[in-house]
Scaffold this motif. Structure first.
Motif, PDB file in Angstrom:
ATOM      1  N   ASN A  48      44.236  44.373  23.061  1.00 33.81           N
ATOM      2  CA  ASN A  48      43.582  45.673  22.996  1.00 33.81           C
ATOM      3  C   ASN A  48      44.538  46.804  23.359  1.00 33.81           C
ATOM      4  OD1 ASN A  48      40.907  45.213  22.101  1.00 33.81           O
ATOM      5  ND2 ASN A  48      40.428  44.249  24.038  1.00 33.81           N
ATOM      6  N   ALA A  51      46.630  47.444  20.377  1.00 30.53           N
ATOM      7  CA  ALA A  51      45.841  48.154  19.370  1.00 30.53           C
ATOM      8  C   ALA A  51      45.561  49.587  19.772  1.00 30.53           C
ATOM      9  CB  ALA A  51      44.523  47.429  19.144  1.00 30.53           C
ATOM     10  N   GLY A  52      45.735  49.916  21.055  1.00 31.40           N
ATOM     11  CA  GLY A  52      45.424  51.258  21.512  1.00 31.40           C
ATOM     12  C   GLY A  52      43.966  51.439  21.887  1.00 31.40           C
ATOM     13  N   ASP A  55      43.766  52.092  27.410  1.00 30.76           N
ATOM     14  CA  ASP A  55      44.881  52.896  27.889  1.00 30.76           C
ATOM     15  C   ASP A  55      45.672  52.107  28.912  1.00 30.76           C
ATOM     16  OD1 ASP A  55      45.179  55.180  26.573  1.00 30.76           O
ATOM     17  OD2 ASP A  55      44.172  56.479  28.018  1.00 30.76           O
ATOM     18  N   VAL A  56      46.988  52.038  28.729  1.00 34.97           N
ATOM     19  CA  VAL A  56      47.795  51.279  29.683  1.00 34.97           C
ATOM     20  C   VAL A  56      47.977  52.109  30.951  1.00 34.97           C
ATOM     21  CG1 VAL A  56      48.978  50.152  27.803  1.00 34.97           C
ATOM     22  CG2 VAL A  56      49.989  52.165  28.850  1.00 34.97           C
ATOM     23  N   SER A  57      48.251  51.419  32.066  1.00 33.15           N
ATOM     24  CA  SER A  57      48.492  52.141  33.321  1.00 33.15           C
ATOM     25  C   SER A  57      49.951  52.525  33.455  1.00 33.15           C
ATOM     26  CB  SER A  57      48.078  51.291  34.516  1.00 33.15           C
ATOM     27  OG  SER A  57      46.747  50.859  34.370  1.00 33.15           O
ATOM     28  N   ALA A  58      50.830  51.682  32.942  1.00 34.66           N
ATOM     29  CA  ALA A  58      52.262  51.992  32.974  1.00 34.66           C
ATOM     30  C   ALA A  58      52.942  51.174  31.898  1.00 34.66           C
ATOM     31  CB  ALA A  58      52.854  51.662  34.340  1.00 34.66           C
ATOM     32  N   GLY A  59      54.130  51.643  31.489  1.00 33.56           N
ATOM     33  CA  GLY A  59      54.887  50.894  30.499  1.00 33.56           C
ATOM     34  C   GLY A  59      54.792  51.513  29.118  1.00 33.56           C
ATOM     35  N   GLN A  60      55.453  50.870  28.159  1.00 29.51           N
ATOM     36  CA  GLN A  60      55.519  51.427  26.810  1.00 29.51           C
ATOM     37  C   GLN A  60      55.254  50.359  25.756  1.00 29.51           C
ATOM     38  OE1 GLN A  60      59.533  52.667  27.605  1.00 29.51           O
ATOM     39  NE2 GLN A  60      58.997  54.804  27.186  1.00 29.51           N
ATOM     40  N   PHE A  62      56.012  49.701  21.629  1.00 32.03           N
ATOM     41  CA  PHE A  62      56.651  50.157  20.393  1.00 32.03           C
ATOM     42  C   PHE A  62      56.153  49.323  19.225  1.00 32.03           C
ATOM     43  CE2 PHE A  62      59.460  51.270  23.794  1.00 32.03           C
ATOM     44  CZ  PHE A  62      59.999  52.486  23.432  1.00 32.03           C
ATOM     45  N   ASN A  67      57.529  54.650  19.362  1.00 33.63           N
ATOM     46  CA  ASN A  67      56.782  54.577  20.607  1.00 33.63           C
ATOM     47  C   ASN A  67      55.338  55.006  20.347  1.00 33.63           C
ATOM     48  OD1 ASN A  67      55.671  54.857  23.125  1.00 33.63           O
ATOM     49  ND2 ASN A  67      57.568  55.582  24.043  1.00 33.63           N
ATOM     50  N   THR A  69      52.770  54.377  22.564  1.00 32.95           N
ATOM     51  CA  THR A  69      52.006  54.221  23.803  1.00 32.95           C
ATOM     52  C   THR A  69      50.797  55.151  23.858  1.00 32.95           C
ATOM     53  OG1 THR A  69      54.128  53.795  24.803  1.00 32.95           O
ATOM     54  CG2 THR A  69      52.265  54.000  26.288  1.00 32.95           C
ATOM     55  N   TRP A  70      50.965  56.368  23.325  1.00 31.45           N
ATOM     56  CA  TRP A  70      49.866  57.331  23.398  1.00 31.45           C
ATOM     57  C   TRP A  70      49.160  57.546  22.069  1.00 31.45           C
ATOM     58  CZ3 TRP A  70      52.843  61.635  26.555  1.00 31.45           C
ATOM     59  CH2 TRP A  70      53.064  61.137  27.866  1.00 31.45           C
ATOM     60  N   ALA A  71      49.551  56.798  21.070  1.00 35.40           N
ATOM     61  CA  ALA A  71      48.997  57.056  19.737  1.00 35.40           C
ATOM     62  C   ALA A  71      47.577  56.499  19.609  1.00 35.40           C
ATOM     63  CB  ALA A  71      49.898  56.438  18.682  1.00 35.40           C
TER      64      ALA A  71
ATOM     65  N   GLU B  11      59.522  60.660  25.971  1.00 42.22           N
ATOM     66  CA  GLU B  11      59.159  59.308  25.597  1.00 42.22           C
ATOM     67  C   GLU B  11      57.798  58.972  26.187  1.00 42.22           C
ATOM     68  OE1 GLU B  11      61.553  55.775  24.224  1.00 42.22           O
ATOM     69  OE2 GLU B  11      60.599  57.548  23.392  1.00 42.22           O
ATOM     70  N   PRO B  12      56.767  58.803  25.364  1.00 44.88           N
ATOM     71  CA  PRO B  12      55.454  58.446  25.934  1.00 44.88           C
ATOM     72  C   PRO B  12      55.553  57.158  26.742  1.00 44.88           C
ATOM     73  CG  PRO B  12      55.260  58.943  23.613  1.00 44.88           C
ATOM     74  CD  PRO B  12      56.720  58.902  23.921  1.00 44.88           C
ATOM     75  N   SER B  13      55.013  57.186  27.916  1.00 47.79           N
ATOM     76  CA  SER B  13      55.080  56.009  28.772  1.00 47.79           C
ATOM     77  C   SER B  13      53.919  56.059  29.752  1.00 47.79           C
ATOM     78  CB  SER B  13      56.409  56.001  29.523  1.00 47.79           C
ATOM     79  OG  SER B  13      56.365  55.035  30.549  1.00 47.79           O
ATOM     80  N   GLY B  14      53.385  54.908  30.071  1.00 51.60           N
ATOM     81  CA  GLY B  14      52.274  54.876  31.013  1.00 51.60           C
ATOM     82  C   GLY B  14      51.000  55.394  30.379  1.00 51.60           C
ATOM     83  N   PRO B  15      50.026  55.750  31.188  1.00 53.78           N
ATOM     84  CA  PRO B  15      48.727  56.144  30.630  1.00 53.78           C
ATOM     85  C   PRO B  15      48.821  57.436  29.846  1.00 53.78           C
ATOM     86  CG  PRO B  15      48.799  56.515  32.998  1.00 53.78           C
ATOM     87  CD  PRO B  15      50.047  55.794  32.649  1.00 53.78           C
ATOM     88  N   LYS B  16      47.992  57.545  28.848  1.00 49.43           N
ATOM     89  CA  LYS B  16      47.934  58.753  28.041  1.00 49.43           C
ATOM     90  C   LYS B  16      47.486  59.908  28.928  1.00 49.43           C
ATOM     91  CE  LYS B  16      45.972  58.147  24.005  1.00 49.43           C
ATOM     92  NZ  LYS B  16      44.857  58.065  23.034  1.00 49.43           N
TER      93      LYS B  16
ATOM     94  N   VAL C 205      39.902  51.523  15.056  1.00 45.41           N
ATOM     95  CA  VAL C 205      41.066  51.074  14.301  1.00 45.41           C
ATOM     96  C   VAL C 205      41.048  51.678  12.897  1.00 45.41           C
ATOM     97  CG1 VAL C 205      42.192  49.058  13.284  1.00 45.41           C
ATOM     98  CG2 VAL C 205      41.346  48.962  15.619  1.00 45.41           C
TER      99      VAL C 205
END
Lengths: 359, 301, 305
Positions: A48, A51-52, A55-60, A62, A67, A69-71, B11-16, C205
């Protein structure tokens, strides 16, 4: 080599609960990667995140060296197939396939072209005007796969897609998925708790536990050289026999038996003496005549037999514990009988009893 | 900290990054708060009005908090407010409502639970037909059955009495309660019932020793449903009782809408609030169970 | 005492069918009596007596359809029907719309969700009498909302629905919505919660926006919930009585009369039973008209699937 999907130091926590911990993963172009683990290990959560949808807490993350991560999920170039199919029940199969494209303002001709191409690949042309409710489970899952395919993306995500199907259909669709991957050569990330699916489909398997990857390797290596006791226990059915004992020099001292392990292929940098586990798969224990030539052999009494047609599972009392042995279908053995069993040191697995890692 | 924001710009990283006040959120919470005001306003107005004196009310602002808090309206509403010639306030209605409520709730739940149990575990020829009629009956406007019930009550000598109203509440509570219990008992694994029968238990033994203890949550739901429903009833009270046995809602309406005398708005609001207090207390105390009760009631009916 | 011991003692003879499960049958007597005597019997009795000229007491003096002709000639009934039509259609549309919107808002994983839900639902716990009286007070032109807005400086502000025959039914609607929307919201919320989480993920999606997902995917999926809500609202509308009695008493004049009130007035105040029976039979007819298509959709559809 370009990576199709790359995950760097991914962390995810819900409040105080760490679901994913410092996770790194690189998936090559065209690879079929299976995330395998028991429920709650974080495999679906990881999917998940890719797939986006979480929302992740940290990290990236690709995808195709971009990148993302926020898309948004729809901008990541992924298609996804869900366990419950998640088809839009009020729309025909054709609308289900084209809904996302229409929304993305893809030209009509292009939509029609893609839908009919996908329908042909999945052999669902005849179903296009039906509603999902009128389809069988297998057909529904095919449509769900189709919805991912029409997106014309490079990465497909599967979230336990076969778990809702009955045993026979699951086997059929498994083969079809493999064929599909061979034909399309897309990157596929596949989450399952079924080790058979993992072993048969994967180029590489990533075994997860508590939000971390235990071992990431080809099915062959995972089976023949599990990196720790957890993986050894998890892979293989019936499960591996485990004996507690001590390792000193080239000898393993179990409860009432000793095994010469000089032929064992030690991991040079983690070899250690002391308390250890000895593991041997049921299919690697031989009985009768063949046992005489093995590294280790002894006599033991048969407790019960479980004939399964193609082979027989024999329960034997050995070293004070029940031991599973897999033999041929027509074994000719009887319960209560004494039999010679044996195994080769090359087929053994040794694990440190403290760290549980492979020795 | 500064460093982190610097890298994330490239560089996007971590939570949005999330805006706390995104447009969608402002709209969402704005709507909810506005609607909440509409919902809370009447409760607030009831409370403040009931604590004001009449001169302050005549001066003006219904929404203003009371400048001088007085409990006089509450006292008057409880024991002095007049309906026609009777001037003993809501207290008599309260006593009547309690006397109606307790037997009605007990009787209706007892009967409905046994019915539901019989319908799910001891099906007999025709039981489903009677049940279907019962459920369809719940949709028939009460008005078509009002007068025949008057005749029945007159025949058995209960017209105008509290006992008669108890009977009416039991009858009209039966469809929904029976449905509630039937569905609940049907959800209990049938093997349990079969095992008990093999062990030689009979109708009542199984009911009291196996089903009843398992059905406690649904009993609570049924009690909440019935207490609020019966307490809030107005129609049956107005038709099947006489002034001496009027339930609280009827008396409240008579006090507030009485044409005689000067309107005492503060007393009216105090009386209204007192009447609404019982269901409100149940509502706020029961929380999720209340929701479960109405959701169960809403399944069909 | 128990049925089990009874059947074992008479093992040789086949037990009488009628006495099989006799305890269950005995226990069902109250239900059977209610269903047959009150619901079927009472309704049939009322329908039959609507063809009589009963006045103070029910009498079997047959008059054919006279009562119905008189009913449809009475202004009071026509007003009642019109009011019910206005109140019914407005309350149906608005309750469904508001109920769904509020439920959708609460389903967006917001903070204080349970507080909001508690606020929206509490009026449902109150009696219609309480609701009617509170809103009567708030809409009071001399002391209520209108007066407050005027005191803020907007001297010409007029909001006096309860004293204008043309708008009084909307005044009742305000109170009715206040009381009833919470229930529908709760049902809608339960429906939204029942939708597979994966559907939302699939839509995300596919890149479909939130509002579009609601309109194109979620609402079509919630058809059964909407039908349940509709039936609930409809049966509430036909019962509309207490609220009117408490809030306006049917006034000004006859401007806020409703059919349920008409029936009770004629049966118990005007001592014209025949009229009351005819009017209540008409109410029954309207329920049947609403209920039959629903029953067909609900149960006829199940057989096919």
């Amino acid at each position: 080599m370009t990576n199709s999907v790359e995950i760097k130091n991914l962390d995810l926590s819900f409040g105080a609960v760490h679901v994913l911990k410092q996770l790194n993963l690189e998936i090559a172009e065209g690879e079929f990667l299976v995330l395998l683990g028991s429920s709650g290990c974080g495999k679906s959560t990881l999917l998940n995140c890719i797939a986006g949808l979480l929302d992740v807490s940290a990290g990236q993350i690709f995808i195709k060296d971009k990148n993302v991560t926020w898309a948004e999920p729809s901008e990541r170039g992924i298609g996804m197939v869900f366990q419950s199919y998640a088809l839009y029940p009020q729309m025909s199969v054709r609308k289900n396939l084209s809904f996302g494209l229409k929304n993305a303002k893809v030209p009509k001709d292009e939509i029609n072209k893609r839908v009919s191409r996908v329908a042909e690949v999945l052999q669902i042309e005849a179903l296009l005007d039906r509603k999902p409710g009128a389809l069988s489970g297998g057909q529904r899952q095919r449509v769900a796969i189709g919805r991912a395919l029409v997106r014309d993306v490079d990465v497909f995500l599967f979230d336990e897609p076969l778990s809702n199907l009955d045993a026979k259909l699951r086997t059929d669709l498994r083969v079809e998925l493999k064929r599909l991957h061979k034909k399309l050569k897309n990157t596929m990330i596949y989450v399952t708790h079924d080790q058979v699916e993992a072993m048969t489909l994967a180029d590489r398997i990533s075994i997860m536990k508590n939000g971390m990857i235990e071992q990431l390797d080809t099915p062959d290596v995972i089976y023949s050289r599990p990196c720790n006791k957890y993986v050894a226990d998890f892979i293989g059915s019936p499960a591996m026999n485990m004996f507690k004992g001590q390792l000193s020099g080239d000898t393993f001292h179990g409860e009432g038996f000793t095994v010469d392990v000089s032929q064992y292929d030690f991991d040079t940098h983690s070899r250690r003496e002391g308390d250890a586990w000895l593991g041997i798969r049921p299919e690697h224990i031989v009985t009768g005549e063949a046992a005489n030539g093995a590294t280790f052999s002894c006599n033991a009494e048969i407790d019960i037999l479980e004939p399964m047609g193609s082979d027989t599972l024999v329960w034997i009392d050995f070293a004070g514990q029940p031991v599973r042995v897999r033999t041929e279908g027509q074994s000719g053995l009887t319960p209560g009988e004494s039999v010679t069993i044996g195994f080769d040191a090359a087929r053994l697995h040794l694990f440190d009893s403290q760290t549980e890692t492979r020795l | 900290m500064v460093d982190q924001t610097h890298t994330s710009a490239i560089e996007p990283s971590g939570p949005k990054p999330k805006k706390t006040f995104s447009r969608a959120n402002i709209f969402l919470y704005g709507t909810l708060i506005m609607v909440s005001v509409y919902y809370l306003l009447p409760l607030y107005v009831m409370i403040v009005t009931s604590l004001k004196g009449m001169p302050e009310i005549r001066m003006g602002n219904v929404f203003g908090p009371p400048m001088e808090i007085t409990v006089q309206p509450w006292v008057r509403a409880w024991s002095e407010a007049c309906t026609g010639i009777n001037c003993d306030g809501l207290s008599r209605g309260f006593a009547n409502s309690v006397q109606i409520l307790i037997p009605s709730v007990l009787l209706s739940i007892l009967i409905a639970s046994v019915n539901g149990y019989a319908l799910s575990n001891w099906k007999f020829k025709g039981s489903e037909i009677f049940f279907t009629i019962l459920i369809i009956g719940a949709f028939i406007p009460y008005q078509t059955m009002l007068y025949p019930i008057v005749i029945i009550l007159r025949e058995i000598g209960l017209m105008g009495s509290i006992g008669g109203l108890v009977l009416v509440h039991t009858v009209f509570g039966m469809p929904i309660l029976t449905l509630l219990f039937r569905n609940y008992f049907a959800s209990i694994p049938e093997e349990l019932f079969k095992a008990a029968r093999v062990d030689g238990a009979g109708f009542w033994q199984i009911y009291f020793q196996i089903m009843l203890p398992m059905a406690l949550p649904i009993f609570v739901v049924a009690i909440i449903l019935q207490v609020t429903g019966i307490w809030n009833d107005f129609l049956f009270g107005v038709i099947y009782t006489k002034p001496a046995t009027y339930p609280m809602t009827v008396q409240l309406n008579n006090i507030v809408n009485s044409v005689q005398g000067v309107k005492e708005y503060n007393v009216n609001m105090a009386a209204t609030l007192i009447t609404g207090l019982v269901p409100l207390v149940i509502y706020f105390a029961s929380g999720k169970l209340f929701v479960r009760g109405i959701a169960a009631g809403a399944v069909k009916g | 005492m128990t049925t089990a011991s009874d059947s074992s003692s008479s093992m040789t003879k086949r037990p009488n069918r009628l006495f099989k499960n006799w305890m269950a049958k005995l226990a069902s007597v109250p239900m059977i009596l209610t269903a047959l005597v009150v619901f079927v019997g009472g309704t049939a009795w009322t329908i039959v007596y609507s063809f009589t000229g009963s006045r103070m007491l029910p009498k079997t003096k047959w008059v054919g359809f006279d009562q119905y002709e008189r009913l449809w000639d009475t202004d009071r009934w026509i007003i009642s029907i019109k009011n019910l039509a206005i109140y019914g259609s407005c309350s149906m549309i608005l309750t469904l719309f508001l109920g769904f919107c509020l439920a959708a808002c609460l389903d967006r994983k917001i903070r204080y969700e349970s507080a909001f839900r508690t606020i929206f639902l509490y009026p449902f716990a109150l009696s219609f009498v309480v609701t009617g009286l509170v809103w009567q007070w708030i809409l009071n032109p001399d002391f209520g909302l209108q007066n407050v807005v005027r005191s803020w400086g907007w001297e010409s502000f007029t909001f006096n629905p309860l004293n204008d025959p043309n708008t009084v039914i909307y005044g009742i609607l305000i109170a009715g919505l206040w009381q009833g929307t919470g229930l529908i919201m709760c049902i809608m919320l339960a429906g939204l919660r029942g939708i597979d989480e994966d559907i939302w993920k699939a839509a995300k999606v596919d890149g479909i926006g939130t509002v579009k997902t609601y309109v194109m995917v979620i609402i079509p999926m919630m058809r059964p919930v909407f039908v349940t809500a509709l039936v609930l609202i409809a049966s509430g509308i036909i019962k509309l009585y207490d609220l009117v009695v408490a809030q306006t008493g049917g006034g000004p004049g006859l401007a806020s009369e409703v059919p349920a009130k008409y029936v009770i007035e004629y049966m118990f105040r005007a001592q014209n039973l025949g009229q009351g029976f005819a009017a209540s039979t008409m109410m029954l007819c309207s329920v049947v008209i609403i209920l039959i298509p629903w029953a067909y959709l609900e149960f006829g559809g199940k057989k096919r699937g």
